[in-house]
Structure formats: structure tokens, C-alpha cells
Design an enzyme around this catalytic site. Structure first.
Site, PDB file in Angstrom:
ATOM      1  N   LYS A   1       4.814   9.588  -6.228  1.00  0.00           N
ATOM      2  CA  LYS A   1       4.992   8.763  -6.987  1.00  0.00           C
ATOM      3  C   LYS A   1       4.834   8.202  -8.647  1.00  0.00           C
ATOM      4  O   LYS A   1       3.892   8.704  -9.067  1.00  0.00           O
ATOM      5  CB  LYS A   1       5.787   7.384  -6.284  1.00  0.00           C
ATOM      6  CG  LYS A   1       6.664   7.598  -5.142  1.00  0.00           C
ATOM      7  CD  LYS A   1       7.286   7.998  -4.852  1.00  0.00           C
ATOM      8  CE  LYS A   1       7.715   8.403  -3.522  1.00  0.00           C
ATOM      9  NZ  LYS A   1       6.783   9.002  -2.721  1.00  0.00           N
TER      10      LYS A   1
HETATM   11  C1  LIG Z   1      13.036   8.758  -0.791  1.00  0.00           C
HETATM   12  C2  LIG Z   1      11.752   8.351   0.805  1.00  0.00           C
HETATM   13  N1  LIG Z   1      11.837   6.732   1.135  1.00  0.00           N
HETATM   14  C3  LIG Z   1      11.085   6.932   1.749  1.00  0.00           C
HETATM   15  C4  LIG Z   1       9.345   7.372   1.691  1.00  0.00           C
HETATM   16  C5  LIG Z   1       8.295   5.887   1.943  1.00  0.00           C
HETATM   17  O1  LIG Z   1       7.894   5.871   0.963  1.00  0.00           O
HETATM   18  P1  LIG Z   1       6.438   5.062   1.661  1.00  0.00           P
HETATM   19  O2  LIG Z   1       5.321   6.149   1.773  1.00  0.00           O
HETATM   20  O3  LIG Z   1       5.543   4.542   0.207  1.00  0.00           O
HETATM   21  O4  LIG Z   1       6.559   4.011   2.020  1.00  0.00           O
HETATM   22  C6  LIG Z   1       9.579   7.771   0.321  1.00  0.00           C
HETATM   23  C7  LIG Z   1       8.432   9.017  -0.107  1.00  0.00           C
HETATM   24  O5  LIG Z   1       7.851   9.865  -0.515  1.00  0.00           O
HETATM   25  C8  LIG Z   1      11.125   9.114  -0.262  1.00  0.00           C
HETATM   26  O6  LIG Z   1      10.771  10.109  -0.652  1.00  0.00           O
END
Ligand SMILES: Cc1ncc(COP(=O)(O)O)c(C=O)c1O
Length: 387
Positions: free
Chosen positions: A191
Site C-alpha cells: 500500500k
Molecule cells: C481492496 C482490499 N481490501 C482489503 C485488503 C486487505 O488488507 P490487509 O492485507 O491489510 O488485511 C486488501 C489488501 O490487499 C485490499 O486490496
């Protein structure tokens, strides 16, 4: 390959001495989880987005899960969302026992299609989980209009959208203000802002903030800081099942440094994305995502679509670029085509399926050099001219 270019990764987090020093300082204070650094990060993140409240958690998946739990969503409920997203979006709904009702994306923007949202509303719909795809804001103006009309709360999956902005009601506003009831962010290394792992929830509802604070720490009625600072002996209670979704102070200390750098990191991403877009406009057979007048994305990723008349198909292009030292990734996945969700959701979503098969992500990260991006553009142009 150009002599000064080595293997170009698809992404690389921008982390340096400042983040390392902040983590070290946090460790040496002896308070390493959910302490003063977390509190300061929450308050600074809230100011950056314009949100009244922010609550730091261990990941965006945790944030999404808590958001759904806090709204009382569970067995038998439906949540409208896209299949075309990282699988965590759909998984978080399934954790609660609710059913993700997948709607298709708009063909060009690859974001949730508001018209399809409206068509998918049923008496069981308890929320709309709207994803800001790879940092491109979805059409919140229309989605919120539909949601308000049907009195359905909107949760924003802003995992990729820290630093993105949207024009609403005549002014530019940061994603996470929040515009829906709740917005959820990820700080995974892919990110724009990273804490290693981590996430944040923003909301304008004080009652929801209270729920999040409780749920992220096992449902415990007193925080560690409250216990630590109390001059009286205090006893906590556990009125409901909670989770361990805490962020550490080490992560938060890193996040605070990253937050200060955010405008610079996003500006560099936009500069690189503009170079790609300008070049791609002149290459036949490749398209990029449209830039709509009401959005300023953070370019968490840079996606292109390989059209059928391009000189080779998407997979062959990825292989071609890899052989020339350029890493790429397939575009966004579709949860409804994965085993974990297949049997629960036998739907056909043509735009999502086409996007999954024809899109790829090009390298984009703030420390990418001008030489590297020129090299990638040259290679794309060269391959487009092959017979
Ligand atoms: C659209 C979306 N939602 C949720 C997530 C989940 O994030 P995390 O890895 O911080 O749990 C991601 C991670 O790539 C994502 O791209």
C-alpha cells in the site's frame, strides 16, 4: 536491458532511517502495543482524512470484519459488494456468516457499478461494501444517493486509497472522511503508506468508535492505558466476544513517519502515473483506467488492459516484460471465481471476468527512477510494434 536498470519490482515500500529510528524509539520506551504511539497515529490519521475518529487495528481485513460486526451483520444477512477485489473484501463478509452479494464493475473504471448496486438490493441487504479499486475512488456520490434512498449503511473498503481524494458537493475531500458510515484502510507493504501490517478505521459516529475500541481488544471494557493511568484499582469486564486486532506501538511509530511523508509519496506516484498514461495514450492495443474529473487517485497500483488486437495477449506480455527485467502482476482477482466463494455465489460477472483476464499491474513505487519508467515505456512501445 538498459545498463543502469536492474530487475524492476512491481512495488517497493519506501522505508528508511527515519522509520527505523521511530521503531527503535518506540521499542526503547517499553510500551510496545496500543499505547501512546497508536493514540497519536490515530489522531494524526483522523486529521489527514478529515475524519472525526480513527481507530488503529492490525489489518484492513480486521477493520472490515469489525465494521460489519459493529453494524450487527451476521447469519442470513446480505452485503452488496464487488467480487473484483482482493479476496479479503469477500472473506470479511463471510466471517460474519453473512452472504456477499457480488455485483459487476463498470467496464472502464473497474469500480463498483452503482446501477447494479441498486438492482441487487433485497429485504436482506444490511450494508453496501464499496471498494476504492487500487486507490481510484468509486462513484461515492451515486452510491451514497442509492444507499440513503434505501436506508442502507455504506462501508468503504479504502484498503488501497490512503491519500486519494474525491470531489463531492463541490469540494475536494480525502477518502476516509468518511463519506460512508465507516472507511477501512490497509497498511500492508503493497500500500501507499505501510506499517508492515496494519489498518485503520475511520468513522464520524462516536458510538461506533466505542464499539471498535472494545472489539479490537477482546471486548475488554478498559484499555491498557486506562488501567495503567488509573490511581484506583480497576476491574475490566468482557460484555461481548471481541478479537485481538490491536496495532503495536512499533507499527504506529512507523506509520506516523509515513503519514508525514504521504503527500510526497503520493505526488511522486502521480508523477509516474502521468508518464505512463501519456505514453499509453499513444500505444495502440493498451488502455489505462480513465481519470474521472471528480477523482484524484493515489496510484497505489497502475493497471493497464491489454486489448484483443494488441500484438500479444496479457499473459504473454507479462512473460515478455519479465524476461526484460520488468516484474508485473495480473490485475485484480475475482472472489466469485475462487474455490472459497464459488459454491456460495454461482454468478456470472462479465466485466469483472474480462478485467481479471486482460489487466495487469505495471511497476509503480515512489523510488522508481525516471530511467526505469522510460525503459518500461520503451519496452511496451517496442512490443506493441511487433507483428
Ligand atoms: C481492496 C482490499 N481490501 C482489503 C485488503 C486487505 O488488507 P490487509 O492485507 O491489510 O488485511 C486488501 C489488501 O490487499 C485490499 O486490496
Amino acid at each position: 536491458m538498459h545498463q543502469s536498470v536492474k530487475q524492476i519490482p512491481v512495488a517497493r515500500p519506501h522505508l528508511g532511517e527515519e522509520e527505523a529510528a521511530a521503531a527503535r524509539d518506540a521499542i526503547l520506551t517499553g510500551w510496545v502495543t496500543q499505547g501512546p504511539q497508536v493514540e497519536a497515529f490515530e489522531s494524526e490519521f483522523a486529521s489527514m482524512t478529515g475524519a472525526p475518529f480513527a481507530c488503529a487495528v492490525s489489518s484492513c481485513t480486521a477493520a472490515l470484519h469489525m465494521a460489519l460486526v459493529a453494524l450487527g451483520i451476521g447469519d442470513g444477512d446480505e452485503v452488496i459488494t464487488v467480487s473484483h477485489s482482493f479476496i479479503a473484501t469477500a472473506n470479511a463478509i463471510r466471517y460474519t456468516g453473512a452472504k456477499p452479494v457480488f455485483v459487476d464493475i463498470e467496464r472502464d473504471s473497474c469500480n463498483i457499478d452503482p446501477e447494479r448496486v441498486e438492482a441487487a438490493i433485497s429485504p436482506r441487504t444490511r450494508a453496501i461494501l464499496a471498494v476504492h479499486q487500487i486507490g481510484h475512488p468509486c462513484d461515492l456520490t451515486r452510491i451514497l444517493h442509492i444507499a440513503q434512498h434505501h436506508s442502507i449503511p455504506v462501508i468503504e473498503d479504502a484498503a488501497c486509497a490512503v491519500g486519494s481524494a474525491i470531489r463531492m458537493d463541490g469540494s475536494w475531500q480525502m477518502i476516509g472522511k468518511p463519506h460512508g458510515l465507516i472507511a477501512c484502510f490497509s497498511f500492508h507493504p503493497r500500500k501507499v503508506l505501510t506499517t508492515g501490517e496494519g489498518g485503520m478505521i475511520t468513522t464520524s459516529e462516536p458510538d461506533l468508535l466505542k464499539r471498535f475500541t472494545l472489539l479490537r481488544q477482546h471486548g475488554m471494557t478498559l484499555t491498557d492505558r486506562q488501567r495503567h493511568n488509573s490511581t484506583q484499582v480497576v476491574f475490566e469486564e468482557y460484555p461481548e466476544i471481541g478479537y485481538n486486532y490491536r496495532m503495536t506501538d512499533i507499527q504506529a511509530a512507523i506509520g506516523r513517519v509515513q503519514l508525514r511523508k504521504l503527500p510526497r509519496l503520493v505526488a511522486r506516484r502521480r508523477e509516474l502515473a502521468a508518464r505512463y498514461s501519456e505514453a499509453i495514450a499513444t500505444i495502440d492495443g493498451i488502455e489505462c483506467l480513465p481519470l474521472r474529473s471528480w477523482e484524484t487517485p493515489n496510484f497505489q497500483s497502475y493497471a493497464i488492459r491489454v486489448l484483443p488486437h494488441f500484438s500479444m495477449d496479457r499473459n504473454a506480455l507479462m512473460q515478455f516484460l519479465l524476461a526484460r527485467g520488468i516484474s508485473t502482476r495480473p490485475g485484480i482477482m475475482n472472489a466469485h471465481q475462487e474455490g472459497a466463494h464459488l459454491e456460495h455465489n454461482p454468478v456470472s460477472l462479465p466485466n469483472s471476468e474480462d478485467a481479471r483476464n486482460s489487466m495487469l499491474l505495471l511497476p509503480l513505487f515512489p523510488d522508481m527512477t525516471n530511467v526505469e519508467i522510460s525503459y518500461i515505456i520503451d519496452e511496451l512501445r517496442a512490443v506493441s510494434q511487433q507483428d
